[in-house]
Design a protein around this motif. Structure first.
Motif, PDB file in Angstrom:
ATOM      1  N   ARG A   1       2.414  -1.186 -12.493  1.00 25.63           N
ATOM      2  CA  ARG A   1       1.202  -1.182 -13.309  1.00 25.63           C
ATOM      3  C   ARG A   1       0.829  -2.638 -13.571  1.00 25.63           C
ATOM      4  O   ARG A   1       1.700  -3.464 -13.803  1.00 25.63           O
ATOM      5  CB  ARG A   1       1.456  -0.449 -14.639  1.00 25.63           C
ATOM      6  N   THR A   2      -0.447  -2.917 -13.496  1.00 23.95           N
ATOM      7  CA  THR A   2      -1.051  -4.253 -13.629  1.00 23.95           C
ATOM      8  C   THR A   2      -0.901  -5.056 -12.340  1.00 23.95           C
ATOM      9  O   THR A   2      -0.046  -4.767 -11.501  1.00 23.95           O
ATOM     10  CB  THR A   2      -0.475  -5.099 -14.794  1.00 23.95           C
ATOM     11  N   ASN A   3      -1.752  -6.057 -12.217  1.00 23.98           N
ATOM     12  CA  ASN A   3      -1.723  -6.983 -11.083  1.00 23.98           C
ATOM     13  C   ASN A   3      -1.681  -6.259  -9.732  1.00 23.98           C
ATOM     14  O   ASN A   3      -0.921  -6.610  -8.829  1.00 23.98           O
ATOM     15  CB  ASN A   3      -0.543  -7.941 -11.207  1.00 23.98           C
ATOM     16  N   GLY A   4      -2.508  -5.245  -9.611  1.00 24.33           N
ATOM     17  CA  GLY A   4      -2.646  -4.548  -8.345  1.00 24.33           C
ATOM     18  C   GLY A   4      -1.918  -3.228  -8.231  1.00 24.33           C
ATOM     19  O   GLY A   4      -2.126  -2.487  -7.274  1.00 24.33           O
ATOM     20  N   ASN A   5      -1.037  -2.913  -9.195  1.00 27.96           N
ATOM     21  CA  ASN A   5      -0.337  -1.617  -9.180  1.00 27.96           C
ATOM     22  C   ASN A   5       0.320  -1.341  -7.833  1.00 27.96           C
ATOM     23  O   ASN A   5       0.227  -0.238  -7.285  1.00 27.96           O
ATOM     24  CB  ASN A   5      -1.307  -0.479  -9.521  1.00 27.96           C
ATOM     25  N   SER A   6       1.012  -2.337  -7.282  1.00 23.93           N
ATOM     26  CA  SER A   6       1.509  -2.256  -5.911  1.00 23.93           C
ATOM     27  C   SER A   6       2.313  -0.991  -5.618  1.00 23.93           C
ATOM     28  O   SER A   6       2.079  -0.316  -4.620  1.00 23.93           O
ATOM     29  CB  SER A   6       2.367  -3.485  -5.613  1.00 23.93           C
ATOM     30  N   PHE A   7       3.271  -0.667  -6.477  1.00 29.23           N
ATOM     31  CA  PHE A   7       4.138   0.493  -6.241  1.00 29.23           C
ATOM     32  C   PHE A   7       3.814   1.641  -7.192  1.00 29.23           C
ATOM     33  O   PHE A   7       4.684   2.457  -7.512  1.00 29.23           O
ATOM     34  CB  PHE A   7       5.611   0.094  -6.401  1.00 29.23           C
ATOM     35  N   ARG A   8       2.583   1.736  -7.629  1.00 36.91           N
ATOM     36  CA  ARG A   8       2.199   2.739  -8.625  1.00 36.91           C
ATOM     37  C   ARG A   8       2.585   4.153  -8.200  1.00 36.91           C
ATOM     38  O   ARG A   8       3.064   4.955  -8.976  1.00 36.91           O
ATOM     39  CB  ARG A   8       0.692   2.677  -8.896  1.00 36.91           C
ATOM     40  N   ARG A   9       2.369   4.498  -6.939  1.00 36.89           N
ATOM     41  CA  ARG A   9       2.618   5.865  -6.486  1.00 36.89           C
ATOM     42  C   ARG A   9       3.943   6.001  -5.745  1.00 36.89           C
ATOM     43  O   ARG A   9       4.096   6.823  -4.863  1.00 36.89           O
ATOM     44  CB  ARG A   9       1.458   6.325  -5.602  1.00 36.89           C
ATOM     45  N   ILE A  10       4.917   5.225  -6.143  1.00 33.83           N
ATOM     46  CA  ILE A  10       6.242   5.338  -5.548  1.00 33.83           C
ATOM     47  C   ILE A  10       6.839   6.727  -5.784  1.00 33.83           C
ATOM     48  O   ILE A  10       7.665   7.210  -5.012  1.00 33.83           O
ATOM     49  CB  ILE A  10       7.186   4.243  -6.106  1.00 33.83           C
ATOM     50  N   ASP A  11       6.382   7.384  -6.854  1.00 34.78           N
ATOM     51  CA  ASP A  11       6.890   8.718  -7.173  1.00 34.78           C
ATOM     52  C   ASP A  11       6.464   9.776  -6.163  1.00 34.78           C
ATOM     53  O   ASP A  11       7.018  10.880  -6.148  1.00 34.78           O
ATOM     54  CB  ASP A  11       6.436   9.133  -8.580  1.00 34.78           C
ATOM     55  N   LEU A  12       5.499   9.468  -5.295  1.00 36.96           N
ATOM     56  CA  LEU A  12       5.079  10.424  -4.272  1.00 36.96           C
ATOM     57  C   LEU A  12       6.060  10.503  -3.108  1.00 36.96           C
ATOM     58  O   LEU A  12       6.051  11.474  -2.345  1.00 36.96           O
ATOM     59  CB  LEU A  12       3.706  10.037  -3.717  1.00 36.96           C
ATOM     60  N   LEU A  13       6.893   9.480  -2.946  1.00 35.65           N
ATOM     61  CA  LEU A  13       7.774   9.415  -1.786  1.00 35.65           C
ATOM     62  C   LEU A  13       8.913  10.428  -1.896  1.00 35.65           C
ATOM     63  O   LEU A  13       9.596  10.523  -2.914  1.00 35.65           O
ATOM     64  CB  LEU A  13       8.343   8.011  -1.632  1.00 35.65           C
ATOM     65  N   GLU A  14       9.095  11.175  -0.812  1.00 37.57           N
ATOM     66  CA  GLU A  14      10.133  12.196  -0.752  1.00 37.57           C
ATOM     67  C   GLU A  14      11.041  11.948   0.449  1.00 37.57           C
ATOM     68  O   GLU A  14      10.692  11.201   1.362  1.00 37.57           O
ATOM     69  CB  GLU A  14       9.496  13.587  -0.640  1.00 37.57           C
ATOM     70  N   GLU A  15      12.185  12.584   0.437  1.00 32.32           N
ATOM     71  CA  GLU A  15      13.132  12.421   1.534  1.00 32.32           C
ATOM     72  C   GLU A  15      12.465  12.730   2.874  1.00 32.32           C
ATOM     73  O   GLU A  15      11.787  13.759   3.020  1.00 32.32           O
ATOM     74  CB  GLU A  15      14.335  13.333   1.310  1.00 32.32           C
ATOM     75  N   GLY A  16      12.632  11.829   3.817  1.00 33.68           N
ATOM     76  CA  GLY A  16      12.048  12.017   5.141  1.00 33.68           C
ATOM     77  C   GLY A  16      10.738  11.289   5.349  1.00 33.68           C
ATOM     78  O   GLY A  16      10.307  11.109   6.497  1.00 33.68           O
ATOM     79  N   ASP A  17      10.062  10.860   4.273  1.00 36.87           N
ATOM     80  CA  ASP A  17       8.813  10.110   4.414  1.00 36.87           C
ATOM     81  C   ASP A  17       9.079   8.747   5.032  1.00 36.87           C
ATOM     82  O   ASP A  17      10.122   8.141   4.794  1.00 36.87           O
ATOM     83  CB  ASP A  17       8.134   9.922   3.053  1.00 36.87           C
ATOM     84  N   GLU A  18       8.107   8.251   5.807  1.00 39.12           N
ATOM     85  CA  GLU A  18       8.280   6.960   6.454  1.00 39.12           C
ATOM     86  C   GLU A  18       7.810   5.803   5.564  1.00 39.12           C
ATOM     87  O   GLU A  18       6.814   5.922   4.842  1.00 39.12           O
ATOM     88  CB  GLU A  18       7.516   6.913   7.774  1.00 39.12           C
ATOM     89  N   ILE A  19       8.531   4.709   5.649  1.00 39.38           N
ATOM     90  CA  ILE A  19       8.131   3.424   5.080  1.00 39.38           C
ATOM     91  C   ILE A  19       8.182   2.433   6.236  1.00 39.38           C
ATOM     92  O   ILE A  19       9.200   2.331   6.927  1.00 39.38           O
ATOM     93  CB  ILE A  19       9.080   2.974   3.949  1.00 39.38           C
ATOM     94  N   ILE A  20       7.094   1.717   6.467  1.00 40.52           N
ATOM     95  CA  ILE A  20       6.968   0.887   7.659  1.00 40.52           C
ATOM     96  C   ILE A  20       6.698  -0.560   7.264  1.00 40.52           C
ATOM     97  O   ILE A  20       5.919  -0.823   6.338  1.00 40.52           O
ATOM     98  CB  ILE A  20       5.821   1.400   8.557  1.00 40.52           C
ATOM     99  N   VAL A  21       7.341  -1.470   7.956  1.00 35.50           N
ATOM    100  CA  VAL A  21       7.036  -2.890   7.817  1.00 35.50           C
ATOM    101  C   VAL A  21       6.477  -3.372   9.149  1.00 35.50           C
ATOM    102  O   VAL A  21       7.130  -3.232  10.193  1.00 35.50           O
ATOM    103  CB  VAL A  21       8.278  -3.711   7.432  1.00 35.50           C
ATOM    104  N   ALA A  22       5.258  -3.899   9.114  1.00 31.75           N
ATOM    105  CA  ALA A  22       4.610  -4.409  10.321  1.00 31.75           C
ATOM    106  C   ALA A  22       4.647  -5.928  10.290  1.00 31.75           C
ATOM    107  O   ALA A  22       4.019  -6.562   9.440  1.00 31.75           O
ATOM    108  CB  ALA A  22       3.162  -3.912  10.388  1.00 31.75           C
ATOM    109  N   THR A  23       5.395  -6.526  11.221  1.00 30.24           N
ATOM    110  CA  THR A  23       5.435  -7.978  11.321  1.00 30.24           C
ATOM    111  C   THR A  23       4.406  -8.424  12.359  1.00 30.24           C
ATOM    112  O   THR A  23       3.545  -7.657  12.770  1.00 30.24           O
ATOM    113  CB  THR A  23       6.838  -8.469  11.706  1.00 30.24           C
ATOM    114  N   ARG A  24       4.505  -9.670  12.801  1.00 35.01           N
ATOM    115  CA  ARG A  24       3.526 -10.169  13.767  1.00 35.01           C
ATOM    116  C   ARG A  24       3.587  -9.419  15.098  1.00 35.01           C
ATOM    117  O   ARG A  24       2.568  -9.204  15.736  1.00 35.01           O
ATOM    118  CB  ARG A  24       3.733 -11.675  14.008  1.00 35.01           C
ATOM    119  N   ASP A  25       4.799  -8.978  15.498  1.00 34.37           N
ATOM    120  CA  ASP A  25       4.910  -8.349  16.817  1.00 34.37           C
ATOM    121  C   ASP A  25       5.714  -7.052  16.833  1.00 34.37           C
ATOM    122  O   ASP A  25       5.915  -6.469  17.899  1.00 34.37           O
ATOM    123  CB  ASP A  25       5.525  -9.331  17.819  1.00 34.37           C
ATOM    124  N   THR A  26       6.169  -6.586  15.651  1.00 34.94           N
ATOM    125  CA  THR A  26       7.076  -5.438  15.625  1.00 34.94           C
ATOM    126  C   THR A  26       6.748  -4.490  14.473  1.00 34.94           C
ATOM    127  O   THR A  26       6.338  -4.929  13.396  1.00 34.94           O
ATOM    128  CB  THR A  26       8.541  -5.919  15.480  1.00 34.94           C
TER     129      THR A  26
END
Length: 253
Positions: free
Chosen positions: A146-171
């Motif tokens: 909460r505040t300053n963009g609420n970056s992880f505000r909806r972290i509570d939506l994540l359930e087992e098996g859901d994907e979290i992805i990090v996109a770098t410059r080439d991967t």
């Protein structure tokens, strides 16, 4: 004369009392307005400012990324490329959470460090003492709920098996959620190389997200922490395509 004084004094006391009560009332109203303005600034204006900064960072980083065709790429299950460490405040990659599509920011900068100057840019911050992307251990990140963009505000939506992805410059680095828990702020073992077992040698690649637990304005969410753990699943070269879960997300490059 005596009777006149007996009538006048109570009236004077009443007028004094009324003046005091009126003054107190005005002070309370003023204090309420100040609190309300502070909340508007803290919950709304800081978000606008932070999101503008995040969009600028994302735009600059996108210009450096290898173009990723909008087709499903090849999943690689061998050891992924290890990310070269960056300096404090620099961009590691973009956090993409398909479950958040249409709900909250789904293309969020991940910067090195967890200081306020990093997190207040509507960004996720990498704990410097945790592992880098691709390394065995725990790539741990923090963000405001909460505040300053609420970056992880909806972290509570994540359930087992859901994907979290990090996109770098080439991967693309793809993780799947294994679970979450609520802990005390002093429980730092959640970001150990092997979460909750700081003395163990890591044999897996993990990602951990940490943020405040509560969304209540009264509590300000500082009493506990929400922790979500994810396990590395596979990686892709951006030049080959992208994960199927983000093919329909127009906000992800």
């Amino acid at each position: 004369m005596a009777a006149r004084h007996r009538v006048t004094r109570p009236r004077r006391r009443r007028r004094v009392l009324d003046s005091v009560l009126f003054g107190v009332g005005e002070l309370l109203i003023t204090a309420g307005l100040v609190v309300a303005l502070f909340l508007v600034w803290q919950l709304w204006w800081t978000g606008l400012d932070a999101n503008a900064k995040a969009q600028a960072i994302a735009s600059d980083f996108t210009d450096t990324q290898v173009e990723s065709p909008n087709v499903e790429g090849t999943r690689h299950y061998d050891d992924p490329p290890e990310m070269t460490p960056v300096n404090y405040g620099e961009v590691i990659g973009m956090l993409v959470v398909p479950k958040w599509y249409g709900v909250t920011n789904n293309n969020m900068p991940i910067l090195e460090g967890i200081g306020a100057d990093v997190l207040d840019q509507a960004a996720a911050g990498h704990y410097p003492d945790t592992q880098q992307l691709g390394q065995l251990g725990n790539f741990a990140i923090a963000g405001h709920r909460r505040t300053n963009g609420n970056s992880f505000r909806r972290i509570d939506l994540l359930e087992e098996g859901d994907e979290i992805i990090v996109a770098t410059r080439d991967t693309w680095y793809v993780y799947t959620v294994t679970g979450h828990k609520i802990v005390e702020p002093t429980d730092v073992d959640v970001i150990a190389p092997v979460p909750d077992d700081p003395g163990a040698a890591p044999t897996e690649r993990m990602l951990t997200m940490t943020t405040c637990h509560s969304l209540s304005v009264g509590e300000w969410g500082n009493d506990h922490r929400w922790i979500t753990h994810a396990k590395f699943a596979y990686w892709m070269e951006r030049a080959e395509g992208r994960p199927a879960s983000v093919l329909s997300d127009e906000g992800v490059n």
